[in-house]
Design an enzyme around this catalytic site. Sequence first.
Site: not given
Length: 386
Positions: A189, A223
């Site tokens: 991720d 993010e």
Amino acid sequence: MGRLAIDTDYIAEQLKRLLEIPSPTGFTDAVTHAVSEELDRLGAPFEITRRGAIRVRLAGRSAQPARAMISHLDTLGAQIRAIKDSGRLELVPIGHWSARFAEGARATVFSENGTYRGTILPRLASGHAYGDAVDTAPIGWDEVELRVDALARSRPEVTRLGIEIGDFVGIDPQPEFLDNGFIVSRHLDDKAGVAVMLAALKAMLDAGVVPTVDTSWLFSVSEEVGHGASHILTQDIASLIVVDNGASAAVQNSAEFGVTIGMADMNGPFDYHTTRKLIELCRENEIRFQRDVFRFYRSDSASAIEAGADVRTALATFGIDASHGYERIHMHALRSLAELLTAYATSPVDIQRDAQELGPISGFPEQETGEADQRLGPDSGLPRRG
């Protein structure tokens, strides 16, 4: 046109390369340079924001309504919060991840004086010293510390090394690429999402395929702390596909195979029409898929909307086991997701009115409210490629 063939060896190559580059949020310059070099090699036109986010824009057969897809270059990590009298370092996490996954991790401290290696350990790290207390110690960031592999037995010795409060700490990914297609590592991720987007872009460029409308490949750099897409969208972008992980767990419907389409996350539903377009593209192109709702998850979609972007958003994910821990994915999902992105980029525009920022009601879409055909299930007879 439909999905394009995806080079899975290229996905693996790019993912391995990206995982070698530490990039906790706030320390992403090196990964920005690496992705820029690859874009140069592919011959993709790009520009970079002040903070290092990247925007690739391919001209389409029409300019409007423009589309975009986004993944993020930054990962979880830590910063030094305090230097203890013992010379051990107290940490604060970058991004949201449990200290239980930090215990035992090898790490790099980035100081003004250069890098130092170390290990994140529980405060009570030795059974020989603390007995059964090592098994009953609580879990939390106050309960772990970083042991630096240098002469660092006290606060003065640590400061003499040039290590200071606020220095970034990168966590080793420890990747394994297995012959059966499984990939196990930290930081999948969203470095796997970046590799997927690069593979989709390469497929488009290699095939000489022109997108239906102007389409941007976006790579954000913050993010994990909640504001990645807040500053990279242009006003003409009408729809945004977020490429990120989908949490695979007993309480979720995500899978490590095929594409997992996010129907909603903790910020609410994704755009009805864009989400269903992705689902239809999976069906039309025989791309295996499943849907899921994420209750404890947000992505670049949320930061774009919160920043005021009037954009339709959808979430297309690769299923990931043990997200924000020692993660596992499968190449099948990465390939499937890259295929979906190429199908999306070459698909017709369904809502032409989206080319206008403001306009009349004419052309505004309607959601289905008619009575269901009870003779067929929602996926009855639909092919799903393995």
